[in-house]
Write a protein that holds these residues in place. Structure first.
Motif, short mmCIF file in Angstrom:
data_model
loop_
_atom_site.label_atom_id
_atom_site.label_comp_id
_atom_site.label_asym_id
_atom_site.label_seq_id
_atom_site.Cartn_x
_atom_site.Cartn_y
_atom_site.Cartn_z
N LEU A 1 1.66 1.86 -3.55
CA LEU A 1 0.48 2.36 -4.26
C LEU A 1 0.24 3.82 -3.91
O LEU A 1 -0.06 4.65 -4.79
CB LEU A 1 -0.74 1.52 -3.89
N ALA A 2 0.34 4.15 -2.61
CA ALA A 2 0.16 5.54 -2.18
C ALA A 2 1.19 6.45 -2.82
O ALA A 2 0.88 7.57 -3.25
CB ALA A 2 0.25 5.65 -0.66
N HIS B 1 -6.75 1.26 5.83
CA HIS B 1 -7.22 -0.02 5.29
C HIS B 1 -6.16 -1.10 5.46
O HIS B 1 -6.47 -2.25 5.83
CB HIS B 1 -7.58 0.14 3.81
N LYS B 2 -4.90 -0.75 5.22
CA LYS B 2 -3.81 -1.72 5.32
C LYS B 2 -3.58 -2.14 6.77
O LYS B 2 -3.26 -3.30 7.05
CB LYS B 2 -2.54 -1.11 4.75
N PHE C 1 -6.22 9.99 -0.01
CA PHE C 1 -6.08 8.61 -0.49
C PHE C 1 -5.07 7.84 0.35
O PHE C 1 -5.30 6.68 0.73
CB PHE C 1 -5.66 8.58 -1.96
N SER C 2 -3.93 8.46 0.65
CA SER C 2 -2.89 7.79 1.44
C SER C 2 -3.38 7.46 2.85
O SER C 2 -3.11 6.37 3.37
CB SER C 2 -1.64 8.67 1.51
N THR D 1 2.31 4.16 5.01
CA THR D 1 1.34 4.86 4.16
C THR D 1 0.67 6.00 4.91
O THR D 1 0.45 7.08 4.36
CB THR D 1 0.27 3.87 3.67
N SER E 1 0.83 -1.20 0.00
CA SER E 1 0.00 0.00 0.00
C SER E 1 0.87 1.25 0.00
O SER E 1 0.47 2.29 -0.53
CB SER E 1 -0.94 0.01 1.22
N SER E 2 2.07 1.16 0.60
CA SER E 2 2.98 2.30 0.58
C SER E 2 3.38 2.64 -0.85
O SER E 2 3.43 3.81 -1.24
CB SER E 2 4.24 2.01 1.41
N GLY F 1 1.22 -0.31 6.28
CA GLY F 1 0.14 0.65 6.48
C GLY F 1 0.59 1.87 7.27
O GLY F 1 0.15 2.99 6.98
N TYR G 1 -6.50 6.98 3.76
CA TYR G 1 -7.48 5.89 3.65
C TYR G 1 -6.78 4.56 3.41
O TYR G 1 -7.10 3.55 4.06
CB TYR G 1 -8.46 6.17 2.51
N GLU G 2 -5.83 4.54 2.49
CA GLU G 2 -5.14 3.30 2.16
C GLU G 2 -4.33 2.79 3.36
O GLU G 2 -4.26 1.58 3.61
CB GLU G 2 -4.23 3.52 0.95
#
Length: 308
Positions: free
Chosen positions: A37-38, A101-102, A94-95, A195, A34-35, A192, A97-98
């Motif tokens: 992706l962010a 979530h992670k 977004f970061s 992120t 996720s990091s 997470g 939230y992600e």
């Protein structure tokens, strides 16, 4: 700010971010991080921001018209403000939230070699972009601290690029920290956490940019140093007895409006006054070339008359 210098910094940042975004998304696909992706979303947002800055610079060059008699110089402030909003809404939200979530549903980072390779490449590319922004900013910054330069600069592009690049470098370090800890411990929660750190960083930078560009949008006067140069130039004109009051306003980064009421002698003729105003305007423009719009209103030197 040199327009060419600002454009050079923007293009360097745009080139770096486009290449980095592709690499980050590839790494995120193979690792499930996720990091990463962010950080990919962060680079896409930064690329869009640089395009907005280029668009603002182009639109600001339009000639004045009846609707906008003082021109479109403030377009650059508007697009810089939009950059702050985009950075917050797309990057930070977004970061955050992600990251949440992670942490709620952690997963193991797969193929970490992809993440490490991309992060190292990204740090090198962002370092080059940041170095360009610093190099282009130094002539303008002079002896000011970096904080003072960002707060006092009337040209929004370089401060925006500086903060973006700094945020990108720190974000990459946070991503590297999160991925490394996730691999070492086998716990995806660390990914997470990295992120979330990126999200908080982007939110802080976006708020700083929004506050500074909002002030420019509302209208800022010249710096104290520039105002002192204008006063000295105006008072050096023979027909100007003194300055009763003066106001300045930035119509754009390289365009300054100067309005002042000047005292003239009671026995000066209309011709003397007109000649004095013309001379004062010439001296102001020689001293401060960006003072392109000047309005001087003559008045009798009532203070001297009263004292006499």
């Amino acid at each position: 700010m040199s327009a060419s210098g600002g454009t050079k910094a923007i293009i360097a940042a745009l080139s770096a971010n486009l290449a980095i975004a592709v690499a980050k998304f590839v790494a995120a696909f193979f690792t499930g991080s996720s990091s990463m992706l962010a950080e990919g979303i962060h680079s896409v947002a930064d690329s869009g921001n640089q395009l907005l800055l280029l668009l603002g610079g182009k639109r600001a060059k339009r000639a004045s018209d009846k609707t906008h008699p003082f021109g479109y110089g403030r377009e650059r402030y508007f697009y810089a403000f939009v950059v702050a909003v985009v950075l917050f809404t797309i990057g930070a939200v977004f970061s955050l939230y992600e990251g949440w979530h992670k942490i709620s549903q952690p997963t193991e980072v797969e193929s970490p070699i992809w993440a490490f390779a991309v992060l190292i490449f990204a740090i090198i590319a962002e370092g080059f972009s940041f170095r360009t922004a610093v190099k282009e900013s130094n002539p303008l910054r002079g002896r000011q601290s970096w904080v003072a330069f960002i707060r006092r600069s009337k040209s929004p592009e370089l401060p925006v690029i500086l903060l973006e690049d700094l945020g990108a470098l720190l974000g990459l370090i946070f991503a590297l920290f999160g991925v490394t800890m996730a691999v070492v411990t086998g716990d995806g929660v660390w990914d997470g956490i990295g992120t979330l750190m990126i999200g908080v960083l982007l939110a802080i930078i976006a708020i700083v940019l929004a506050v500074e560009t909002k002030s420019l949008l509302l209208g800022e006067g010249a710096s104290p140093e520039v105002e002192e140069q204008i006063r000295a130039a105006m008072e050096s004109a023979p027909e100007v007895a003194r300055i009763i009051h003066m106001r300045t306003l930035h119509l754009g980064p390289e365009e300054l409006l100067v309005a002042a009421k000047i005292a003239v002698e009671h026995d000066d003729t209309a011709s003397d006054v007109a000649r004095g105003i013309d001379e004062a305007e010439r001296r102001i423009r020689d001293a401060v070339p960006i003072a392109r719009v000047i309005y001087l209103e003559p008045d009798l030197d009532r203070l001297r008359t009263t004292n006499a």
